[in-house]
Design a protein around this motif. Structure first.
Motif, PDB file in Angstrom:
ATOM      1  N   THR A   1     -25.714  69.913 -61.536  1.00  5.92           N
ATOM      2  CA  THR A   1     -26.194  68.680 -60.841  1.00  5.92           C
ATOM      3  C   THR A   1     -27.584  69.099 -60.446  1.00  5.92           C
ATOM      4  O   THR A   1     -27.822  69.481 -59.119  1.00  5.92           O
ATOM      5  CB  THR A   1     -25.083  68.377 -59.841  1.00  5.92           C
ATOM      6  N   VAL A   2     -28.445  68.741 -61.085  1.00  7.42           N
ATOM      7  CA  VAL A   2     -29.707  68.885 -60.572  1.00  7.42           C
ATOM      8  C   VAL A   2     -30.104  70.153 -59.975  1.00  7.42           C
ATOM      9  O   VAL A   2     -29.944  71.254 -60.336  1.00  7.42           O
ATOM     10  CB  VAL A   2     -30.633  67.614 -60.020  1.00  7.42           C
ATOM     11  N   GLY A   3     -30.683  70.246 -58.416  1.00  6.84           N
ATOM     12  CA  GLY A   3     -30.666  71.231 -57.725  1.00  6.84           C
ATOM     13  C   GLY A   3     -31.074  70.817 -56.333  1.00  6.84           C
ATOM     14  O   GLY A   3     -31.288  69.671 -55.949  1.00  6.84           O
ATOM     15  N   SER A   4     -31.322  71.876 -55.523  1.00  5.27           N
ATOM     16  CA  SER A   4     -31.584  71.821 -53.978  1.00  5.27           C
ATOM     17  C   SER A   4     -32.989  71.682 -53.926  1.00  5.27           C
ATOM     18  O   SER A   4     -33.846  72.044 -54.874  1.00  5.27           O
ATOM     19  CB  SER A   4     -30.976  72.812 -53.326  1.00  5.27           C
ATOM     20  N   LYS A   5     -33.562  71.401 -52.697  1.00  4.92           N
ATOM     21  CA  LYS A   5     -35.067  71.433 -52.269  1.00  4.92           C
ATOM     22  C   LYS A   5     -35.551  73.150 -52.524  1.00  4.92           C
ATOM     23  O   LYS A   5     -36.531  73.205 -53.059  1.00  4.92           O
ATOM     24  CB  LYS A   5     -35.064  71.037 -50.796  1.00  4.92           C
ATOM     25  N   THR A   6     -34.695  73.889 -52.025  1.00  2.28           N
ATOM     26  CA  THR A   6     -35.097  75.360 -52.172  1.00  2.28           C
ATOM     27  C   THR A   6     -35.319  75.701 -53.757  1.00  2.28           C
ATOM     28  O   THR A   6     -36.367  76.223 -54.131  1.00  2.28           O
ATOM     29  CB  THR A   6     -34.067  76.394 -51.730  1.00  2.28           C
ATOM     30  N   ASP A   7     -34.509  75.118 -54.720  1.00  2.00           N
ATOM     31  CA  ASP A   7     -34.693  75.294 -56.114  1.00  2.00           C
ATOM     32  C   ASP A   7     -35.917  74.577 -56.514  1.00  2.00           C
ATOM     33  O   ASP A   7     -36.787  75.233 -57.288  1.00  2.00           O
ATOM     34  CB  ASP A   7     -33.410  74.503 -56.824  1.00  2.00           C
ATOM     35  N   GLN A   8     -36.400  73.519 -55.971  1.00  2.00           N
ATOM     36  CA  GLN A   8     -37.517  72.606 -56.361  1.00  2.00           C
ATOM     37  C   GLN A   8     -38.943  73.403 -56.012  1.00  2.00           C
ATOM     38  O   GLN A   8     -39.678  73.580 -56.716  1.00  2.00           O
ATOM     39  CB  GLN A   8     -37.593  71.241 -55.599  1.00  2.00           C
ATOM     40  N   GLN A   9     -38.598  73.880 -54.702  1.00  2.00           N
ATOM     41  CA  GLN A   9     -39.867  74.832 -54.190  1.00  2.00           C
ATOM     42  C   GLN A   9     -40.199  76.006 -55.047  1.00  2.00           C
ATOM     43  O   GLN A   9     -41.302  76.099 -55.406  1.00  2.00           O
ATOM     44  CB  GLN A   9     -39.554  75.320 -52.636  1.00  2.00           C
ATOM     45  N   ALA A  10     -39.068  76.705 -55.674  1.00  2.00           N
ATOM     46  CA  ALA A  10     -39.210  77.841 -56.298  1.00  2.00           C
ATOM     47  C   ALA A  10     -39.773  77.567 -57.780  1.00  2.00           C
ATOM     48  O   ALA A  10     -40.637  78.273 -58.246  1.00  2.00           O
ATOM     49  CB  ALA A  10     -37.944  78.870 -56.611  1.00  2.00           C
ATOM     50  N   MET A  11     -39.222  76.426 -58.189  1.00  5.01           N
ATOM     51  CA  MET A  11     -39.425  75.680 -59.535  1.00  5.01           C
ATOM     52  C   MET A  11     -41.318  75.472 -59.517  1.00  5.01           C
ATOM     53  O   MET A  11     -41.903  75.832 -60.300  1.00  5.01           O
ATOM     54  CB  MET A  11     -38.706  74.862 -59.950  1.00  5.01           C
ATOM     55  N   ILE A  12     -41.686  74.937 -58.609  1.00  2.00           N
ATOM     56  CA  ILE A  12     -43.152  74.547 -58.364  1.00  2.00           C
ATOM     57  C   ILE A  12     -43.851  75.734 -58.339  1.00  2.00           C
ATOM     58  O   ILE A  12     -44.954  75.662 -59.012  1.00  2.00           O
ATOM     59  CB  ILE A  12     -43.226  73.622 -57.137  1.00  2.00           C
ATOM     60  N   GLU A  13     -43.323  76.793 -57.566  1.00  2.00           N
ATOM     61  CA  GLU A  13     -44.326  77.946 -57.803  1.00  2.00           C
ATOM     62  C   GLU A  13     -44.149  78.543 -58.850  1.00  2.00           C
ATOM     63  O   GLU A  13     -45.386  78.932 -59.566  1.00  2.00           O
ATOM     64  CB  GLU A  13     -43.421  79.028 -56.686  1.00  2.00           C
ATOM     65  N   ALA A  14     -43.207  78.547 -59.726  1.00  2.00           N
ATOM     66  CA  ALA A  14     -43.181  79.120 -61.253  1.00  2.00           C
ATOM     67  C   ALA A  14     -43.906  78.256 -62.042  1.00  2.00           C
ATOM     68  O   ALA A  14     -44.870  78.585 -62.802  1.00  2.00           O
ATOM     69  CB  ALA A  14     -41.789  79.134 -61.800  1.00  2.00           C
TER      70      ALA A  14
END
Ligand SMILES: NC(=O)c1ccc[n+]([C@@H]2O[C@H](COP(=O)([O-])OP(=O)(O)OC[C@H]3O[C@@H](n4cnc5c(N)ncnc54)[C@H](OP(=O)(O)O)[C@@H]3O)[C@@H](O)[C@H]2O)c1
Length: 336
Positions: free
Chosen positions: A282-295
């Motif tokens: 189910t989509v993801g968390s804020k921490t996941d989104q921050q990591a994705m943005i860095e990638a």
């Protein structure tokens, strides 16, 4: 301000562009001048009335724009910052418990088909550096789902083989993340023309799933019988069996989509005999989104934008999505 809201009982003809009072940033909130949103299948189901919502719900889960006011005690952002919304504003980190997945914009609460949104500062992350608001607005649902399914739950690594299905929002982001991770990608589509575009994005092997109904077996064959390490499963019950055929022993399936229905048969013996692992995403968390943005920044990944529709043509944007003519993300431009 102008908003696009859903008159009951739902259906694309019941999307109205109407005036609402412009909100103010309350304590702990920021006021965002929304520049763009983007379409997800979830938004389409809400607009069709397939997910019950309150009357006159403002549509759309995803949004990006500029912070224009900061409420008392709100931290993390200042006016002029460009931010991107969270699909789950209350899921900071850790497990996706039900209470963390409450408050989805455009579904449980009013969404981003609006000129302004006031919401808690914690409900946003920064946008990737160098991204336009339109690009940032493609990320919260589709990109984060692909990221979590493939990179967080699947731990995709160089040399892995990844199977992605079709050319919608989730699948194209999954292709891009897989290539950035050093994986080989098998991509399927119903269209030869779209397959060529998937090849341009780096897909290593292409299968037309309409012309090759046994595409999972074809994928297995292309790997010389080895099988794939990951499937980004967006079809659901109508595609899962072929996905399982495609897998190598111990492979991971990120179970994401329901494009072919919400329940069905599982080839149980084949699944366990291959020692497969399947994670519901189910989509993801804020921490996941921050990591994705860095990638995204580290690998200079740019979203594939199919088309733009103005806010008052949101229903036409959904019709375009419904026809499955799109390749990647459909963006909504919000005036003002
Ligand atoms: N669980 C979650 O957290 C989560 C989050 C996001 C999305 N989803 C789900 O994931 C699915 C995709 O979402 P999306 O936003 O990426 O949708 P989308 O952009 O509307 O993608 C639709 C595309 O999927 C492809 N497709 C349709 N039926 C297919 C099939 N039987 N086999 C292979 N490909 C098929 C088609 O590609 P071609 O035209 O190339 O054939 C179509 O254009 C939806 O079911 C959505 O609800 C779930």
């Amino acid at each position: 301000m102008k908003v696009a809201a859903l008159k009951k009982p739902g259906g694309l003809d019941n999307i109205e562009t109407v005036d609402r009072d412009t909100p103010e940033a309350g304590p702990g909130e920021i006021l965002v001048k929304v520049a763009n949103s983007s379409l997800n299948y979830h938004d389409y189901v809400v607009a069709q009335g397939g997910i019950p919502t309150e009357d006159d719900r403002i549509l759309m889960s995803d949004g990006a724009g500029e912070v224009v006011a900061v409420g008392e005690g709100a931290s993390g952002f200042k006016t002029g910052d460009h931010v991107v919304s969270l699909f789950f504003p209350n899921w900071e980190d850790g497990n996706g418990f039900d209470y963390r997945r409450a408050g989805v914009p455009g579904d449980h609460v009013d969404g981003f088909a609006a000129e302004y949104v006031a919401a808690p500062a914690r409900a946003f992350t920064r946008a990737p550096k160098g991204y336009s608001d339109a690009e940032a607005a493609t990320l919260p649902c589709a990109a984060l789902t692909a990221w979590r399914g493939l990179m967080v739950a699947g731990s995709c690594k160089p040399g892995d083989i990844v199977l992605v299905q079709g050319s919608g929002g989730v699948s194209i982001f999954a292709l891009q993340f897989a290539k950035a991770a050093g994986a080989t990608v098998i991509a399927t589509s119903s269209s030869g023309e779209k397959l060529e575009r998937l090849k341009d994005l780096g897909a290593d092997h292409l299968i037309n799933y309409k012309e090759t109904p046994d595409w999972g077996k074809a994928a297995l064959q292309w790997t010389g019988g080895r099988g794939v390490d990951h499937v980004v499963e967006i079809g659901g019950p109508g595609t899962l069996t072929q996905s399982i055929y495609a897998c190598r022993s111990g492979a991971h399936i990120a179970l994401i989509g329901v494009l072919t229905g919400v329940s069905g048969e599982v080839p149980t013996a084949l699944f366990f005999s291959k020692n497969l692992v399947m994670t519901g995403i189910t989509v993801g968390s804020k921490t996941d989104q921050q990591a994705m943005i860095e990638a995204i920044e580290a690998n200079d990944i740019r979203p594939v934008i199919d088309s733009h529709f103005p806010l008052d043509k949101l229903a036409d944007a959904f019709r375009h999505q419904e026809a499955q003519k799109h390749f990647g993300k459909i963006v909504v431009d919000i005036p003002g």
